[in-house]
Scaffold this motif. Structure first.
Motif, PDB file in Angstrom:
ATOM      1  N   TYR A  10      43.885  38.647  12.125  1.00  0.00           N
ATOM      2  CA  TYR A  10      45.071  38.213  12.956  1.00  0.00           C
ATOM      3  C   TYR A  10      45.518  36.463  12.268  1.00  0.00           C
ATOM      4  O   TYR A  10      46.646  36.342  12.598  1.00  0.00           O
ATOM      5  CB  TYR A  10      44.632  37.833  14.316  1.00  0.00           C
ATOM      6  CG  TYR A  10      45.659  37.508  15.187  1.00  0.00           C
ATOM      7  CD1 TYR A  10      46.731  38.584  15.762  1.00  0.00           C
ATOM      8  CD2 TYR A  10      45.765  36.342  15.834  1.00  0.00           C
ATOM      9  CE1 TYR A  10      47.962  38.240  16.441  1.00  0.00           C
ATOM     10  CE2 TYR A  10      46.778  35.859  16.773  1.00  0.00           C
ATOM     11  CZ  TYR A  10      47.916  36.855  17.094  1.00  0.00           C
ATOM     12  OH  TYR A  10      48.921  36.591  17.910  1.00  0.00           O
ATOM     13  N   VAL A  13      49.018  35.702  10.813  1.00  0.00           N
ATOM     14  CA  VAL A  13      50.233  35.500  11.355  1.00  0.00           C
ATOM     15  C   VAL A  13      50.775  34.160  11.241  1.00  0.00           C
ATOM     16  O   VAL A  13      49.972  33.059  11.228  1.00  0.00           O
ATOM     17  CB  VAL A  13      49.909  35.722  12.778  1.00  0.00           C
ATOM     18  CG1 VAL A  13      51.167  35.505  13.692  1.00  0.00           C
ATOM     19  CG2 VAL A  13      49.441  37.003  13.035  1.00  0.00           C
ATOM     20  N   THR A  34      43.682  45.394  16.163  1.00  0.00           N
ATOM     21  CA  THR A  34      44.049  45.650  14.813  1.00  0.00           C
ATOM     22  C   THR A  34      43.583  46.622  14.166  1.00  0.00           C
ATOM     23  O   THR A  34      43.938  47.648  13.467  1.00  0.00           O
ATOM     24  CB  THR A  34      44.221  44.154  13.834  1.00  0.00           C
ATOM     25  OG1 THR A  34      45.044  43.241  14.543  1.00  0.00           O
ATOM     26  CG2 THR A  34      44.929  44.578  12.500  1.00  0.00           C
ATOM     27  N   PHE A 171      51.648  41.931  15.503  1.00  0.00           N
ATOM     28  CA  PHE A 171      50.931  41.971  14.409  1.00  0.00           C
ATOM     29  C   PHE A 171      49.651  42.864  14.686  1.00  0.00           C
ATOM     30  O   PHE A 171      49.244  43.667  13.747  1.00  0.00           O
ATOM     31  CB  PHE A 171      50.607  40.395  13.892  1.00  0.00           C
ATOM     32  CG  PHE A 171      49.734  40.297  12.621  1.00  0.00           C
ATOM     33  CD1 PHE A 171      50.532  40.160  11.584  1.00  0.00           C
ATOM     34  CD2 PHE A 171      48.335  40.552  12.656  1.00  0.00           C
ATOM     35  CE1 PHE A 171      49.984  40.039  10.315  1.00  0.00           C
ATOM     36  CE2 PHE A 171      47.760  40.450  11.429  1.00  0.00           C
ATOM     37  CZ  PHE A 171      48.577  40.000  10.292  1.00  0.00           C
ATOM     38  N   GLY A 176      49.632  44.288  10.789  1.00  0.00           N
ATOM     39  CA  GLY A 176      50.432  43.448   9.893  1.00  0.00           C
ATOM     40  C   GLY A 176      51.548  44.111   9.006  1.00  0.00           C
ATOM     41  O   GLY A 176      52.159  43.555   8.209  1.00  0.00           O
ATOM     42  N   ALA A 180      53.876  38.634   8.062  1.00  0.00           N
ATOM     43  CA  ALA A 180      53.278  37.443   8.756  1.00  0.00           C
ATOM     44  C   ALA A 180      54.238  36.930  10.055  1.00  0.00           C
ATOM     45  O   ALA A 180      53.659  36.280  10.968  1.00  0.00           O
ATOM     46  CB  ALA A 180      53.140  36.352   7.659  1.00  0.00           C
ATOM     47  N   ASN A 182      56.288  39.165  11.480  1.00  0.00           N
ATOM     48  CA  ASN A 182      56.684  40.336  12.120  1.00  0.00           C
ATOM     49  C   ASN A 182      58.291  40.553  12.093  1.00  0.00           C
ATOM     50  O   ASN A 182      58.963  41.303  12.998  1.00  0.00           O
ATOM     51  CB  ASN A 182      56.472  40.143  13.882  1.00  0.00           C
ATOM     52  CG  ASN A 182      55.154  39.992  13.970  1.00  0.00           C
ATOM     53  OD1 ASN A 182      54.288  40.577  13.815  1.00  0.00           O
ATOM     54  ND2 ASN A 182      54.902  38.729  14.962  1.00  0.00           N
ATOM     55  N   ILE A 372      50.018  38.771   2.675  1.00  0.00           N
ATOM     56  CA  ILE A 372      49.094  39.908   3.481  1.00  0.00           C
ATOM     57  C   ILE A 372      48.362  40.906   2.479  1.00  0.00           C
ATOM     58  O   ILE A 372      47.403  40.977   2.460  1.00  0.00           O
ATOM     59  CB  ILE A 372      49.773  40.341   4.690  1.00  0.00           C
ATOM     60  CG1 ILE A 372      50.242  39.460   5.702  1.00  0.00           C
ATOM     61  CG2 ILE A 372      48.575  41.412   5.214  1.00  0.00           C
ATOM     62  CD1 ILE A 372      50.771  39.623   6.668  1.00  0.00           C
TER      63      ILE A 372
END
Length: 402
Positions: A10, A13, A34, A171, A176, A180, A182, A372
């Motif tokens: 997370y 983000v 997630t 996220f 993801g 990052a 969204n 990511i």
């Protein structure tokens, strides 16, 4: 689970100026959710098909002497299967946990978030709120996505709680897959239009059902000389959306509280591009054609209408796939999902004014966020199936005489 299948943490983000700041335990809960969502979709999810083929379908055929005739009969039968019931319970609870964690995180720092938003919002003419705009009754009656208060709820008058909660949890919900910020939907729109019409620059873009502006911002950044109008009926989401964009240095978006069923404030042919992203499935059966008609009216000749959605249920889509895609309609507070995806959107667009040869469908995939999902040694982007994908239902409106 292979290392490349592990969702990003997370902490990946991106933090813009009004993003809620998670404490350690809050971030850890979102990390857990997630991974749980990834596990439910990728590892446990296929077990539903196995349960259907090995137990549910044979039992149904034995009882009725035939196969199921539609997705609803499959749903009724699958809802008696222990594996599917277990999977559904986990999936529903994951969404409830996501919403409660986000809400608790936002309410803990609501004073600070509201103060930051006011700094970006007050004195600017790019945020237009209209108290006379009512939240449509079909949205006011349900907490969409299990979100307390939905998009329009306020903990206190004038706050940004709904928008902040929506933004901080996407996220985790998508693992993801939207990047990052969204904004994978908006980034996908930019990539698509650059490929389709590389030299085209719209004068005005209308983004309908903008929520927190995560899809409008990439459009505004890609077309800095274009006026982008982002509308929604939910004031708390708009307050947050405007502050979010301003904090990112994006100033060519006007966020307007408006109901797309009535766009009379804008004249015929005012916009070169009108679009929605995962919005149509939240409309009632009466509202959707009204909105489509208004969007056709305000679209300029030569302009683009584009709707990003999940694929419609067609005769070519297996009934089991229709059933599993229908899960959100009955378990994730999406009351119009099933009926909307059973519509023929092309017919709705034809009835709004388009001709058959103006329509098209295409696929649009979220741009992979390489921060990511980094490029491999071979030079290819590694999305590991995490990037979201949509069906796009669109039309180019003809110029007069064409």
């Amino acid at each position: 689970m292979k290392r490349e299948d592990i969702p990003p943490p997370y902490t990946a983000v991106s933090r813009h100026g009004v993003f809620p700041n998670p404490r350690h335990d809050e971030a850890a809960r979102f990390n857990f959710l997630t991974h749980l969502n990834k596990y439910l979709a990728g590892t446990l999810g296929p077990g539903n098909a196995i349960a259907y083929e090995r137990r549910v379908l044979p039992a149904f055929a034995e009882e009725h002497g035939r196969a199921p005739k539609d997705r609803f009969e499959i749903r009724e039968a699958m809802n008696r299967d222990p594996y599917h019931r277990f999977w559904s319970a986990l999936k529903r609870n994951s969404m409830e946990m996501r919403q409660q964690n986000g809400r608790a995180m936002v309410l803990r720092q609501l004073d600070e978030l509201d103060a930051k938003a006011r700094q970006y919002n007050e004195g600017r003419d790019t945020l237009e709120l209209d108290p006379s705009i009512e939240v449509p009754h079909y949205q006011a009656q349900v907490d969409i996505h299990c979100m307390p208060g939905s998009y329009h709820g306020e903990e206190r008058p004038g706050d940004v709680s709904a928008g902040a909660n929506y933004d901080c949890g996407i996220f985790a919900t998508t693992g993801g897959g939207l990047g990052a910020l969204n904004d994978g939907g908006g980034q996908a729109l930019v990539e698509w239009i650059r490929r389709e019409r590389p030299d085209w620059t719209p004068r005005r873009i209308l983004d309908v059902g903008c929520t927190v502006g995560h899809n409008a911002v990439p459009l505004a950044e890609a077309f800095p000389e274009t006026e982008v109008i982002a509308i929604d009926t939910a004031a708390p989401s708009l307050r947050y959306a405007h502050a979010r964009a301003q904090s990112m240095g994006v100033h060519n978006i006007r966020f307007v509280q408006a109901n797309a069923e009535d766009l009379s404030r804008w004249p015929d042919g005012h916009f070169d591009w009108v679009q929605t992203t995962m919005f149509l499935h939240e409309l009632s059966g009466k509202a959707l054609p009204r909105i489509m008609g208004e969007l056709y009216r305000v679209l300029a000749p030569g302009g683009l209408m584009l709707h990003l959605e999940q694929p419609q249920y067609s005769e070519d889509m297996p009934l089991y796939e229709q059933f599993i895609r229908d899960w959100d309609a009955f378990n994730n507070n999406e009351p119009f999902w099933s009926a909307m995806h059973a519509l023929d959107l092309k017919t709705v667009m034809l009835e709004s004014g388009f001709s058959q040869d103006e329509l098209f469908t295409t696929g649009v995939t979220a741009v992979v966020d390489e921060a990511i999902f980094p490029k491999s040694k071979l030079g290819g982007a590694e999305d590991h199936g995490r990037a979201a994908a949509w069906h796009a239902y669109g039309a180019w409106k003809k110029e007069p005489g064409q």
